[in-house]
Scaffold this active site. Structure first.
Site, short mmCIF file in Angstrom:
data_model
loop_
_atom_site.label_atom_id
_atom_site.label_comp_id
_atom_site.label_asym_id
_atom_site.label_seq_id
_atom_site.Cartn_x
_atom_site.Cartn_y
_atom_site.Cartn_z
N SER A 1 20.03 -27.67 28.43
CA SER A 1 18.60 -27.68 28.75
C SER A 1 17.84 -28.44 27.67
O SER A 1 18.11 -29.61 27.42
CB SER A 1 18.11 -26.23 28.92
N LYS B 1 -7.00 -16.93 36.84
CA LYS B 1 -6.82 -16.63 35.44
C LYS B 1 -5.70 -15.63 35.18
O LYS B 1 -5.05 -15.65 34.12
CB LYS B 1 -8.13 -16.10 34.85
#
Length: 281
Positions: free
Chosen positions: A108, A160
């Site tokens: 990764s 949010k």
């Protein structure tokens, strides 16, 4: 001879230029890639922590090459990009080759870092690849209900509180996260293609997030050869000495102080262990 004299005798003579050798500088990129430091022995990788080591590595007067010793399961994509870009910037500025060496794992973000090198090597047992994006977390809504805890969350902005672990998961939030993953995956693939070029094969499995041992990684074009750092450096630069560039430690760390709070340390330990455990390490 006194103890001080014995120690002094082992030190190199700084003024003797006739004995000076070419240098291959080694930078260790060990640990999870994260913007926050880790209290664990395996450490962490981020640009702030590595800046001094990279500057030292590329600053040697008789520098022949820089070797990246990588052992990382990945982590934060931004820090992966920042460190890789800093390495490329210094390599271009100093006009020196960069060689990457995968140890147990270059997966990764760890492979993102490896691609900053001009050539990548691995041991036949190294795990290489995992070109993909992953994120995880926990949901605590059932736990709150069990103990009669009321969650109070107030926001300005409809999105949010996306993926708040104390609120029920919403399908639209998961879809948003998947799109974000897709965009990051495209950036990762583009970086690998840019750095590896025609060395890559056209295998359909190349960018699926899978991981391979050294020989298979070589067959796929993810690396350029099999071998350890010392083997390759001794073959390429037989007259050069290897110099490890260590980052400067903060004063509190040198004094053994400034450890994170216990709860934070536990969470960091669990997160770090989970990152390595995905690869059986």
């Amino acid at each position: 001879m006194s103890v001080a004299d014995k120690l002094t005798a082992r030190l190199p003579v700084l003024g003797d230029r006739g004995e000076r050798k070419d240098v291959v500088a080694v930078v260790k990129l060990h640990g999870v890639i994260t913007p926050t430091p880790s209290p664990l022995a395996r450490g962490s990788i981020n640009l702030a922590g590595l800046e001094s080591a990279l500057t030292r590595a590329f600053g040697h007067e008789r520098l022949k090459a820089v070797a990246l010793q990588i052992n990382s399961p990945g982590g934060a994509p931004t820090q992966s990009g920042l460190v890789a870009e800093r390495i490329r910037g210094l390599a271009d500025e100093k006009n020196v080759p960069v060689l990457a060496f995968a140890e147990d794992l270059a997966a990764s973000g760890g492979y993102w870092l490896a691609c900053a090198a001009d050539e990548i090597f691995a041991h036949r047992t190294s795990m290489v690849g995992s070109i993909g994006v992953i994120s995880g977390g926990f949901g605590f809504t059932g736990l709150l209900e069990r103990f009669g805890i009321e969650r109070r969350l107030h926001t300005a902005g409809a999105n949010k509180s996306r993926l708040d672990p104390f609120s029920p998961e919403k399908p639209e939030d998961v879809e948003w996260l998947k799109k974000m993953h897709g965009q990051l995956h495209e950036l990762f693939v583009a970086w690998v293609r840019e750095r590896r070029g025609e060395r890559l094969t056209d295998s359909e499995d190349l960018f699926t997030g899978d991981v391979w041992l050294g020989q298979k990684a070589l067959d796929l074009g993810l690396i350029d050869g099999l071998g350890s750092l010392r083997q390759v450096i001794e073959q390429r630069y037989p007259d050069a000495e290897i110099a490890v560039a260590e980052p400067k430690k903060p004063l509190l760390a040198r004094l053994g102080l400034g450890a994170p709070a216990a709860a934070s340390a536990v969470l960091d330990a669990v997160s770090t262990k989970a990152a390595w455990s995905r690869y059986g390490l």
